[in-house]
Design a protein around this motif. Structure first.
Motif, PDB file in Angstrom:
ATOM      1  N   VAL A 179      32.747  57.073  38.288  1.00 50.64           N
ATOM      2  CA  VAL A 179      31.406  56.530  38.536  1.00 50.64           C
ATOM      3  C   VAL A 179      31.153  55.305  37.657  1.00 50.64           C
ATOM      4  CG1 VAL A 179      28.932  56.992  38.312  1.00 50.64           C
ATOM      5  CG2 VAL A 179      30.424  58.697  39.362  1.00 50.64           C
ATOM      6  N   GLY A 180      31.320  55.407  36.356  1.00 48.78           N
ATOM      7  CA  GLY A 180      31.075  54.271  35.462  1.00 48.78           C
ATOM      8  C   GLY A 180      32.123  53.187  35.601  1.00 48.78           C
ATOM      9  N   TYR A 181      33.362  53.601  35.786  1.00 51.50           N
ATOM     10  CA  TYR A 181      34.443  52.620  35.919  1.00 51.50           C
ATOM     11  C   TYR A 181      34.252  51.794  37.186  1.00 51.50           C
ATOM     12  CZ  TYR A 181      39.139  50.702  35.475  1.00 51.50           C
ATOM     13  OH  TYR A 181      40.211  49.846  35.324  1.00 51.50           O
ATOM     14  N   GLY A 182      33.851  52.451  38.285  1.00 52.76           N
ATOM     15  CA  GLY A 182      33.639  51.730  39.540  1.00 52.76           C
ATOM     16  C   GLY A 182      32.523  50.716  39.430  1.00 52.76           C
ATOM     17  N   ALA A 242      31.531  49.174  36.646  1.00 53.55           N
ATOM     18  CA  ALA A 242      31.997  48.062  35.788  1.00 53.55           C
ATOM     19  C   ALA A 242      32.903  47.115  36.560  1.00 53.55           C
ATOM     20  CB  ALA A 242      32.719  48.633  34.570  1.00 53.55           C
ATOM     21  N   ARG A 243      33.858  47.663  37.320  1.00 54.54           N
ATOM     22  CA  ARG A 243      34.782  46.804  38.062  1.00 54.54           C
ATOM     23  C   ARG A 243      34.083  46.100  39.209  1.00 54.54           C
ATOM     24  NH1 ARG A 243      36.822  46.661  34.115  1.00 54.54           N
ATOM     25  NH2 ARG A 243      38.791  47.609  33.418  1.00 54.54           N
ATOM     26  N   ALA A 244      33.083  46.735  39.830  1.00 55.39           N
ATOM     27  CA  ALA A 244      32.341  46.080  40.914  1.00 55.39           C
ATOM     28  C   ALA A 244      31.638  44.832  40.402  1.00 55.39           C
ATOM     29  CB  ALA A 244      31.329  47.056  41.516  1.00 55.39           C
ATOM     30  N   VAL A 245      31.145  44.873  39.157  1.00 54.78           N
ATOM     31  CA  VAL A 245      30.443  43.716  38.592  1.00 54.78           C
ATOM     32  C   VAL A 245      31.433  42.646  38.150  1.00 54.78           C
ATOM     33  CG1 VAL A 245      28.959  42.943  36.702  1.00 54.78           C
ATOM     34  CG2 VAL A 245      28.442  45.080  37.911  1.00 54.78           C
ATOM     35  N   ASP A 246      32.453  43.060  37.365  1.00 54.85           N
ATOM     36  CA  ASP A 246      33.358  42.056  36.786  1.00 54.85           C
ATOM     37  C   ASP A 246      34.305  41.455  37.823  1.00 54.85           C
ATOM     38  OD1 ASP A 246      32.296  42.277  34.283  1.00 54.85           O
ATOM     39  OD2 ASP A 246      33.716  43.785  33.582  1.00 54.85           O
ATOM     40  N   GLN A 247      34.933  42.313  38.623  1.00 52.78           N
ATOM     41  CA  GLN A 247      35.947  41.836  39.563  1.00 52.78           C
ATOM     42  C   GLN A 247      35.369  41.518  40.936  1.00 52.78           C
ATOM     43  OE1 GLN A 247      39.148  44.679  39.705  1.00 52.78           O
ATOM     44  NE2 GLN A 247      39.457  44.674  37.474  1.00 52.78           N
ATOM     45  N   GLY A 248      34.137  41.910  41.170  1.00 48.79           N
ATOM     46  CA  GLY A 248      33.544  41.685  42.481  1.00 48.79           C
ATOM     47  C   GLY A 248      32.439  40.658  42.455  1.00 48.79           C
ATOM     48  N   PHE A 249      31.239  41.089  42.112  1.00 48.48           N
ATOM     49  CA  PHE A 249      30.069  40.228  42.286  1.00 48.48           C
ATOM     50  C   PHE A 249      30.081  39.022  41.344  1.00 48.48           C
ATOM     51  CE2 PHE A 249      28.598  44.584  43.460  1.00 48.48           C
ATOM     52  CZ  PHE A 249      28.566  44.365  44.827  1.00 48.48           C
ATOM     53  N   THR A 273      31.911  51.639  46.543  1.00 47.56           N
ATOM     54  CA  THR A 273      32.247  52.744  47.459  1.00 47.56           C
ATOM     55  C   THR A 273      33.059  53.813  46.733  1.00 47.56           C
ATOM     56  OG1 THR A 273      32.235  51.210  49.336  1.00 47.56           O
ATOM     57  CG2 THR A 273      33.351  53.324  49.634  1.00 47.56           C
ATOM     58  N   VAL A 274      33.963  53.379  45.865  1.00 43.25           N
ATOM     59  CA  VAL A 274      34.741  54.344  45.068  1.00 43.25           C
ATOM     60  C   VAL A 274      33.806  55.196  44.216  1.00 43.25           C
ATOM     61  CG1 VAL A 274      36.405  54.563  43.196  1.00 43.25           C
ATOM     62  CG2 VAL A 274      36.822  52.941  45.052  1.00 43.25           C
ATOM     63  N   ALA A 275      32.817  54.544  43.584  1.00 51.38           N
ATOM     64  CA  ALA A 275      31.860  55.289  42.770  1.00 51.38           C
ATOM     65  C   ALA A 275      31.040  56.259  43.618  1.00 51.38           C
ATOM     66  CB  ALA A 275      30.937  54.317  42.038  1.00 51.38           C
ATOM     67  N   GLY A 298      30.098  43.596  33.068  1.00 50.59           N
ATOM     68  CA  GLY A 298      30.402  44.780  33.856  1.00 50.59           C
ATOM     69  C   GLY A 298      30.696  45.980  32.977  1.00 50.59           C
ATOM     70  N   ALA A 299      31.411  45.755  31.834  1.00 47.38           N
ATOM     71  CA  ALA A 299      31.702  46.860  30.922  1.00 47.38           C
ATOM     72  C   ALA A 299      30.417  47.400  30.305  1.00 47.38           C
ATOM     73  CB  ALA A 299      32.665  46.398  29.841  1.00 47.38           C
ATOM     74  N   LEU A 300      29.472  46.495  29.968  1.00 46.86           N
ATOM     75  CA  LEU A 300      28.194  46.959  29.427  1.00 46.86           C
ATOM     76  C   LEU A 300      27.418  47.784  30.454  1.00 46.86           C
ATOM     77  CD1 LEU A 300      27.010  43.779  27.496  1.00 46.86           C
ATOM     78  CD2 LEU A 300      27.650  45.992  26.507  1.00 46.86           C
ATOM     79  N   LEU A 301      27.410  47.290  31.699  1.00 50.86           N
ATOM     80  CA  LEU A 301      26.710  48.037  32.745  1.00 50.86           C
ATOM     81  C   LEU A 301      27.392  49.377  33.006  1.00 50.86           C
ATOM     82  CD1 LEU A 301      24.359  47.992  34.679  1.00 50.86           C
ATOM     83  CD2 LEU A 301      25.813  46.839  36.363  1.00 50.86           C
ATOM     84  N   GLY A 302      28.722  49.394  32.970  1.00 46.36           N
ATOM     85  CA  GLY A 302      29.439  50.652  33.124  1.00 46.36           C
ATOM     86  C   GLY A 302      29.150  51.604  31.986  1.00 46.36           C
ATOM     87  N   ALA A 303      29.024  51.079  30.748  1.00 46.08           N
ATOM     88  CA  ALA A 303      28.702  51.929  29.601  1.00 46.08           C
ATOM     89  C   ALA A 303      27.323  52.560  29.763  1.00 46.08           C
ATOM     90  CB  ALA A 303      28.765  51.115  28.320  1.00 46.08           C
ATOM     91  N   PHE A 304      26.349  51.739  30.210  1.00 49.43           N
ATOM     92  CA  PHE A 304      25.024  52.313  30.462  1.00 49.43           C
ATOM     93  C   PHE A 304      25.086  53.382  31.552  1.00 49.43           C
ATOM     94  CE2 PHE A 304      23.424  48.379  28.412  1.00 49.43           C
ATOM     95  CZ  PHE A 304      22.562  48.967  27.507  1.00 49.43           C
ATOM     96  N   THR A 305      25.903  53.153  32.574  1.00 49.73           N
ATOM     97  CA  THR A 305      26.046  54.149  33.639  1.00 49.73           C
ATOM     98  C   THR A 305      26.612  55.448  33.092  1.00 49.73           C
ATOM     99  OG1 THR A 305      26.409  52.388  35.255  1.00 49.73           O
ATOM    100  CG2 THR A 305      27.074  54.608  35.884  1.00 49.73           C
ATOM    101  N   TYR A 306      27.643  55.365  32.238  1.00 52.01           N
ATOM    102  CA  TYR A 306      28.206  56.570  31.635  1.00 52.01           C
ATOM    103  C   TYR A 306      27.143  57.338  30.834  1.00 52.01           C
ATOM    104  CZ  TYR A 306      33.061  55.413  32.782  1.00 52.01           C
ATOM    105  OH  TYR A 306      34.241  55.174  33.445  1.00 52.01           O
ATOM    106  N   LEU A 307      26.346  56.571  30.072  1.00 54.63           N
ATOM    107  CA  LEU A 307      25.342  57.226  29.238  1.00 54.63           C
ATOM    108  C   LEU A 307      24.249  57.881  30.079  1.00 54.63           C
ATOM    109  CD1 LEU A 307      24.824  54.712  26.288  1.00 54.63           C
ATOM    110  CD2 LEU A 307      25.879  56.959  26.189  1.00 54.63           C
ATOM    111  N   VAL A 308      23.667  57.119  30.989  1.00 58.99           N
ATOM    112  CA  VAL A 308      22.485  57.578  31.711  1.00 58.99           C
ATOM    113  C   VAL A 308      22.824  58.590  32.800  1.00 58.99           C
ATOM    114  CG1 VAL A 308      20.550  56.830  33.148  1.00 58.99           C
ATOM    115  CG2 VAL A 308      21.264  55.447  31.196  1.00 58.99           C
TER     116      VAL A 308
END
Length: 644
Positions: free
Chosen positions: A46-49, A51-58, A71-73, A283-293
């Protein structure tokens, strides 16, 4: 009684049982772990998806790749449903054997002493252990397994995801997370101790309230209400103090939840510039927040809540079911190694006993027993029959040529095969025409005695005779000719007043009814209703009026023995005195369970049931020989009883 502890003692007692239980179910634990590994993967994706959606995608301008990672998430979230289904399927392999084992242990613990012939009655806590406590243990255990498993595997997936995104994220998140968790763990033991003290204080207060309610009439009659009120106030203050301590530790626990639940997010926000400087991407920061929340903090909050509530309940309940038994306190009974002694001119023989004098102002202490919360006590005594050097009773010599009106020969009664006797080898003889008052605390066996004499209750051993005839097993029509029992709750039926008064003597004349009404002071009620032929509606009569009707019915009855079981408790003292004096003048024998001690003063003899022995004699004799009677008389008169 087991000494209170902070829970560590219970943990040591239960640990061997827990290890043995889990060792026998290693296969279930392995399958449960495999299903939980899928939950670790879900939390990681969930968090990894994100982070990668932001950094490698958008942010990289590749919307298609960004949507693919989202979609993976999403798929990881949706896969949580079959994972939870598999976890619950394996959970039954732990909870149901636990419940079955606890039920078997509770049954063995309850039936074992009885089958071995041990003393005492049935285990009154067995029903609670078999139903409520076993279900609490099963539900609490299931909740703990679910939350502990979820936290371990979800935290593993989230921490692994943070590490994969950037190691610096762990440096920021782990310290406040560990601080909150550590603070919570520190509160577990003192919180458990505070919960135990609060529970004990609440139980003590409830027990005092139940005992006071059961003995309310005695407390009022004997003037010991203020002492009971002071004891209740002390228990209330103790319960309030225990509740305040518990509330204090609950506040600390709430603070721990706040530290663990909010400080990691705040620390991450404050550390964003530092993290960006170390190469952490958006993206890593957003993924970290996702892991936490989404994963870590909800799992931690659930774990803390479950450990604080279900964990404490499980520990206490399992210790009550599996831990060592807590024997109930039994009333102490001590007998001096002395021969029986005769007491005064009454010639009443009772075994000599040693027991402390009641403290001034102290309420009589009810014994513990079977019915309705107030406990009956063991009573043993021998009261002579007419002819055994019986004294003059109220100035009237006993007629030794006549058969005793009431005679109990070695009567024993217990409400169960292994229950303590309520009455134990009681010998009692009441002369024809005698007025006997029975005195004692609530639940001591006074009503039991009247039921035995009335023939509505069969003794466990011994013989009960009325007018020379054994009452046990005798048809009700024959018993009605021998005695009348007037209980506390007077029976009045719909019909005319005459029907009610002549119920036990249908051929009674109007002159008989007039004599009964005048003797008992019932004339105002007769005139208010409209005469003897007026209809009576029981619901429209007060408790006192119903008692007067029942007493007049007994006065008219041809039975030679009247048994009053607190049958005047709803009358004022003047009306009670008039009724008892009228019934005492009636030809025949009168046995009264005294509601007020003034009833005992009016009687020829007084029988005191004090929980250890029975003492019988005139008012003055019993004052000299019974500490309980002196204490009760002193309370009733508003000061120490004087010995005449």
């Amino acid at each position: 009684m087991r000494q209170e502890d902070d829970g560590s003692g219970a943990v040591r007692r239960l640990a061997p049982h827990a290890r043995q239980f889990l060792a026998r179910r290693s296969g279930v634990l392995v399958r449960l772990g495999l299903w939980s590994l899928a939950e670790t993967g879900q939390a990681f994706l969930v968090g990894y998806g994100v982070a990668r959606a932001v950094d490698q995608g958008f942010l990289a301008g590749d919307t298609r790749r960004g949507l693919l990672w989202l979609t993976v998430a999403l798929v990881a979230v949706l896969l949580g449903a079959p994972v939870i289904r598999g976890v619950f399927a394996q959970l039954a392999g732990l909870t149901e054997p636990l419940r079955d084992g606890l039920v078997r242990h509770a049954v063995d613990r309850s039936l074992g002493p009885a089958a071995a012939g041990g003393p005492g009655g049935t285990d009154r806590a067995a029903v609670s252990r078999l139903t409520n406590q076993v279900e609490i243990a099963r539900d609490s255990f299931a909740g703990l397994v679910l939350t502990l498993r979820s936290f371990v595997f979800t935290a593993a997936g989230a921490l692994l995801g943070l590490l994969s995104l950037h190691p610096s994220l762990l440096v920021v998140v782990l310290p406040p997370l560990s601080l909150g968790l550590g603070l919570f763990l520190v509160t577990l033991r003192p919180m458990a101790a505070a919960q135990r003290r609060a529970l004990a204080a609440d139980e003590a207060l409830g027990d005092h309230a139940a005992r006071s309610r059961a003995a309310l009439r005695d407390l009022t009659a004997c003037g010991t209400g203020p002492a009971a009120a002071r004891r209740g106030a002390e228990l209330i203050e103790g319960a309030a103090a225990a509740a305040r301590v518990l509330a204090g530790w609950a506040a600390v626990r709430t603070a721990a939840l706040g530290v663990a639940g909010h400080l990691p997010v705040l620390a991450l926000l404050l550390a964003v510039p530092w993290l960006r400087g170390r190469g952490v991407t958006a993206g890593a920061l957003l993924g970290a927040f996702t892991y936490l929340v989404q994963s870590l903090l909800p799992a931690l909050h659930t774990l803390m809540t479950a450990l604080g509530a279900a964990g404490s309940r499980l520990l206490v309940v399992l210790d009550r079911i599996i831990g060592p038994e807590q024997p109930e306190p039994r009333p102490e009974r001590t007998r001096a190694a002395e021969p029986e002694r005769a007491g005064g001119p009454g010639g009443v023989r009772v075994p000599a006993a040693t027991r402390p004098e009641p403290a001034p102002g102290a309420a009589p202490r009810p014994a513990r027993g079977a019915g309705g919360g107030a406990v009956t006590a063991r009573v043993t005594a021998a009261v002579p029959c007419p002819g055994d050097d019986a004294p003059d009773l109220g100035g009237r010599p006993a007629d030794r040529a006549r058969t005793a009106a009431v005679e109990l020969r070695s009567v024993t009664l217990s409400y169960g095969v292994r229950a303590e006797p309520v009455l134990d080898s009681l010998d009692l003889c009441v002369a024809p025409g005698e007025h006997l008052a029975v005195v004692g605390p609530s639940g001591i066996g006074k009503s039991t005695l009247t039921r035995l004499v009335a023939g509505t209750l069969a003794p466990s051993g011994g013989e009960v005779r009325v007018d020379g005839r054994e009452v046990t097993g005798r048809p009700s029509a024959e018993l009605a000719a021998l005695r009348v029992l007037v209980p506390q709750e007077a029976y009045v039926f719909s019909g005319t007043l005459s029907d009610n008064l002549t119920y036990l003597r249908p051929d009674a004349s109007r002159a008989d009814l007039d004599a009964a009404v005048d003797a008992l002071g019932l004339r105002p009620l007769v005139e208010r209703l409209g005469g003897f032929d007026a209809p009576v509606r029981p619901a429209e009569l007060s408790h006192g009026e119903r008692q007067l009707v029942a007493l007049a019915r007994a006065w008219v009855s041809p039975a030679p023995l009247l048994l009053l079981d607190e049958a005047t408790c709803h009358l004022d003292p003047a009306a009670e005195a008039r009724a008892e004096e009228a019934l005492a003048r009636r030809p025949g024998t009168l046995l009264v369970v005294a509601h007020r001690l003034s009833s005992a003063v009016r009687a020829d003899r007084v029988l005191v049931l004090d929980g250890t022995d029975a003492v019988c004699g005139t008012h003055d004799e019993v004052l000299d020989r019974s500490p309980l009677y002196r204490d009760l008389t002193g309370h009733w008169q508003g000061g120490p009883a004087r010995r005449r």
